[in-house]
Design an enzyme around this catalytic site. Sequence first.
Site, mmCIF file in Angstrom:
data_model
loop_
_atom_site.group_PDB
_atom_site.id
_atom_site.type_symbol
_atom_site.label_atom_id
_atom_site.label_comp_id
_atom_site.label_asym_id
_atom_site.label_seq_id
_atom_site.Cartn_x
_atom_site.Cartn_y
_atom_site.Cartn_z
ATOM 1 C CE LYS A 69 4.693 17.879 31.129
ATOM 2 N NZ LYS A 69 6.068 17.620 31.221
HETATM 3 C C1 LIG Z 1 7.414 17.624 30.495
HETATM 4 C C2 LIG Z 1 8.252 16.379 29.687
HETATM 5 C C3 LIG Z 1 9.445 16.097 30.063
HETATM 6 C C4 LIG Z 1 10.234 17.227 30.918
HETATM 7 O O1 LIG Z 1 9.799 17.246 32.175
HETATM 8 P P1 LIG Z 1 10.459 18.222 33.030
HETATM 9 O O2 LIG Z 1 9.963 18.162 34.310
HETATM 10 O O3 LIG Z 1 10.073 19.857 32.589
HETATM 11 O O4 LIG Z 1 11.990 18.271 32.964
HETATM 12 C C5 LIG Z 1 9.973 15.092 29.742
HETATM 13 N N1 LIG Z 1 9.318 14.167 28.888
HETATM 14 C C6 LIG Z 1 8.082 14.517 28.225
HETATM 15 C C7 LIG Z 1 7.238 13.730 27.309
HETATM 16 C C8 LIG Z 1 7.386 15.933 28.822
HETATM 17 O O5 LIG Z 1 6.268 16.027 28.324
#
Ligand SMILES: *Cc1c(COP(=O)(O)O)cnc(C)c1O
Length: 393
Positions: free
Chosen positions: A195
């Site tokens: 991210k």
């Molecule tokens: C990455 C992601 C999540 C989950 O995030 P985590 O921190 O890995 O639990 C949820 N929604 C979207 C759209 C994502 O891209």
Amino acid sequence: MKRGARVRQSVVSRTPIPFARPAIGDSEASEVLATLASGWLTTGPRVQRFEREFGAWVGAQHALAVNSCTAALHLSLLAAGIGAGDEVITTPLTFCATANAIIHTGARPVFADIDRRTYNLDPSAVERAITPRTRAILPVHYAGRPADVLAFQRLSEAHGLVLIEDAAHAVEAVSNAGRVGTTAHFTCFSFYATKNLTTGEGGMVTTASDRAATWIRTAALHGMSRDAFDRFTAKVPSWYYEIVAPGFKYNLTDIAAALGIHQLRRAHAFAQRREQLAAQYAAALDGLPVLLPPQPARGDRHAWHLYVLQLADGAAIGRDALIERLFAAGIGCSVHYIPLHLQPYWRDRYALRPEAFPHSQRAFERMLSLPLYTRMTDADVGRVAATVRAALG
Ligand SMILES: *Cc1c(COP(=O)(O)O)cnc(C)c1O
């Protein structure tokens, strides 16, 4: 000489370009070492600092750190009182965690189609999906391009629904309603390794509700409360605690927060670099039979988490073949997402058919995401674009 130059060039051009790569610098590394040396590894002073600084940066009343965005979504839904018998409307074009979190509360996810141009949940499709059981709307800021939050706020007010934003892609984004993190009842961020800001694994909930914030803080750590005996602080020994709810193990560690504190300081520079890279892609891919990602609406700020292309009808090769060509050139790419209506669990449990989600289905069949991360060089973008151009030429 010439031969040598050519060999070197071919070596350079085979250097893999991964799909994503975190930007961890010296300041993150030394903060982690200081955390280890401090002897306090789990939730403690660095988590407190990360929450305070993240909340101030976003402009949110409360920022509550957790160990994933999935946990943030789950706790937000529970804090909103959502459970068995309730329906939550969301998009099929998302990561499974968005809908998994709804299922884990006992509620039913109801999928509404996307806007075909922006890939974001379509407010008019949401409105059609509202029933007397609907309790919440859960839009995703797809790829970091802000969703139409004003429209969701209006639906939320008109129908008495909770608005929860999945902002896993949208840490720096500003929508038509304001800074993401301040415009919903709950906003959920992800600091997963790929991210825009990362703590390896991590997440954050922002909310303006004092009550919800208190509940989430307690529920994220086993349901342990010290508040219950704050009144007696002087008299209560430090070993004493009370369990006021069957909570979860969703707390963030200080080791992770050490990364987050320094990632946050670089967030603005990261956002600017992502914007630049996206502009470079747009220029380099101009004129090809592809749909470029939609620009943000006027006044919005796009977080450019993903760079999603869609192949146009006249393209020389299909999406799968293009991905193979990129892989063969050592370039990582991905598809965001295989829509949830095609995944066996949701497809079978809720009898979902692709015809009900024509825009998500069509986008899925033609889309791919190119590498986009701050450590990419201008030359990397050029090489990815040239590979796409050669494949489609
Ligand atoms: C990455 C992601 C999540 C989950 O995030 P985590 O921190 O890995 O639990 C949820 N929604 C979207 C759209 C994502 O891209």
